[in-house]
Write a protein that holds these residues in place. Sequence first.
Motif, PDB file in Angstrom:
ATOM      1  N   LEU A   1      39.725  45.998  34.069  1.00 51.04           N
ATOM      2  CA  LEU A   1      41.018  45.882  34.750  1.00 51.04           C
ATOM      3  C   LEU A   1      41.943  47.059  34.447  1.00 51.04           C
ATOM      4  O   LEU A   1      42.719  47.467  35.305  1.00 51.04           O
TER       5      LEU A   1
ATOM      6  N   HIS B   1      40.316  37.366  35.993  1.00 45.64           N
ATOM      7  CA  HIS B   1      39.601  37.109  37.253  1.00 45.64           C
ATOM      8  C   HIS B   1      40.596  36.923  38.404  1.00 45.64           C
ATOM      9  O   HIS B   1      40.332  37.324  39.532  1.00 45.64           O
TER      10      HIS B   1
ATOM     11  N   ALA C   1      36.581  42.098  30.387  1.00 43.23           N
ATOM     12  CA  ALA C   1      37.307  42.061  31.652  1.00 43.23           C
ATOM     13  C   ALA C   1      38.501  43.010  31.606  1.00 43.23           C
ATOM     14  O   ALA C   1      38.787  43.734  32.570  1.00 43.23           O
TER      15      ALA C   1
ATOM     16  N   LEU D   1      42.071  40.408  39.361  1.00 37.04           N
ATOM     17  CA  LEU D   1      41.144  41.239  40.136  1.00 37.04           C
ATOM     18  C   LEU D   1      40.958  40.667  41.544  1.00 37.04           C
ATOM     19  O   LEU D   1      40.916  41.409  42.522  1.00 37.04           O
TER      20      LEU D   1
ATOM     21  N   MET E   1      33.922  42.420  37.842  1.00 34.68           N
ATOM     22  CA  MET E   1      34.636  42.480  36.571  1.00 34.68           C
ATOM     23  C   MET E   1      33.743  42.937  35.429  1.00 34.68           C
ATOM     24  O   MET E   1      34.166  43.672  34.549  1.00 34.68           O
TER      25      MET E   1
END
Length: 404
Positions: free
Chosen positions: A392, A93, A388, A96, A145
């Motif tokens: 990514l 998190h 996630a 991003l 995400m």
Amino acid sequence: MSFDTEPRRILSGMRPTGRLHLGHYHGVLKNWVRLQEEAKCFYFVADWHALTTHYEEPGEMDAHVWDMLVDWLAAGIDPEQATLFIQSRVPQHAELHLLLSMITPLGWLLRVPSFKDQQQQLKDRDLATYGFLGYPLLQSADILMYRATGVPVGEDQVPHVELTREIGRRFNHVFGRDSAFEEKAQEALSRLGKKSAKAYSKARNEWLQDGNAAARESALATIAGSANISAEDRERLSGFLDGGGREILSEPEALLTPAAKMPGLDGQKMSKSYNNTIQMRDEPERLSTRLMSMPTDPARQRRNDPGDPDKCPVWDLHKIYTPAAKRDELAAGCRSADIGCVDCKKPLLDSLLEEQALLHQRAEPFEQNPARIREIIETGCARAREAAEETLEEVRAAVGTLYT
Ligand code: TRP
Ligand code: SF4
């Protein structure tokens, strides 16, 4: 991409404020429980978001996180169906958020209403920080995400979901470009004629960067109104309007939770800051005493004074807890003064206590054995990290930081 064939993905988060109250339960958690049966759901503890405003109380975070999670499980959130995790345990998190910050115009953040509102409301805290300005962008990272299609939130959060859509669109616009397609679109543009091409490009930018839907319409009208170009060119330019590239991040939709009015024990809106809450897992005695002294229609000074349920905060609780037939009966009794407020509150108290019993019962195993909830979160965080990381990888490739 067709909406009907795409599986729905739901994401939502809550800042860890400790034990939750009935406003959270009926306003948010019941909705989460419903959604977990219909879609792939990710629910998380937004601990970094809490830090943006409460960085001066780091010692409270730990207890708040676990207390809140027990309440989620007590509400019926099923860790087999939904993925439960803690934001800071999924460091993707942060990455991003950072990458999105590269393309986020300052003005977009400065104009998010909660930025100024909260600074006003929380005057005792210094919120003129970089982290607080980035609050809604961190939230955008949370949402993008997991490629969430739906984000269940209350009304106050809608601007944040709106920002998320704009950020996603801008990211795709900047990093998702397909140069071959873009070249062809530019050629089509040159055939449109100078004046129209200029109008089209200006409107396209307003749509892609600011999300101005009227600008998109006006660009479409410019294409439609031009006699110079072929049907193929027209199609190309209308496709180009929506980015002209790959969709790397997808745009979510806010799923507005219709807010049932939840009165607090003093008749004002239920809120921790008013100290008027009924907790999800309250003390039965405390609840009984406080409900019995809750204010009612002020016109009912004496037992014989008729009342009006619409002027009574207790009535808002009946609307949530009491079946319609029984409610009609009580309302008539109130208006004719055939029943007193104590008679009216009694069946409500019974329903509340019954609900409380269920919530206590569901929470018990986790209170008895805290290791259980830690395991659940461990598993959830691992699942979240996997999802996630998938996003990514694509994001790193798009921004050029995937080194091979
Ligand atoms: N800002 C939200 C709130 O205060 C919490 C939150 C953080 C959130 N990230 C999110 C909600 C992502 C939905 C989706 O309630
Ligand atoms: Fe409120 Fe019920 Fe009393 Fe009427 S009888 S004022 S609805 S508590």
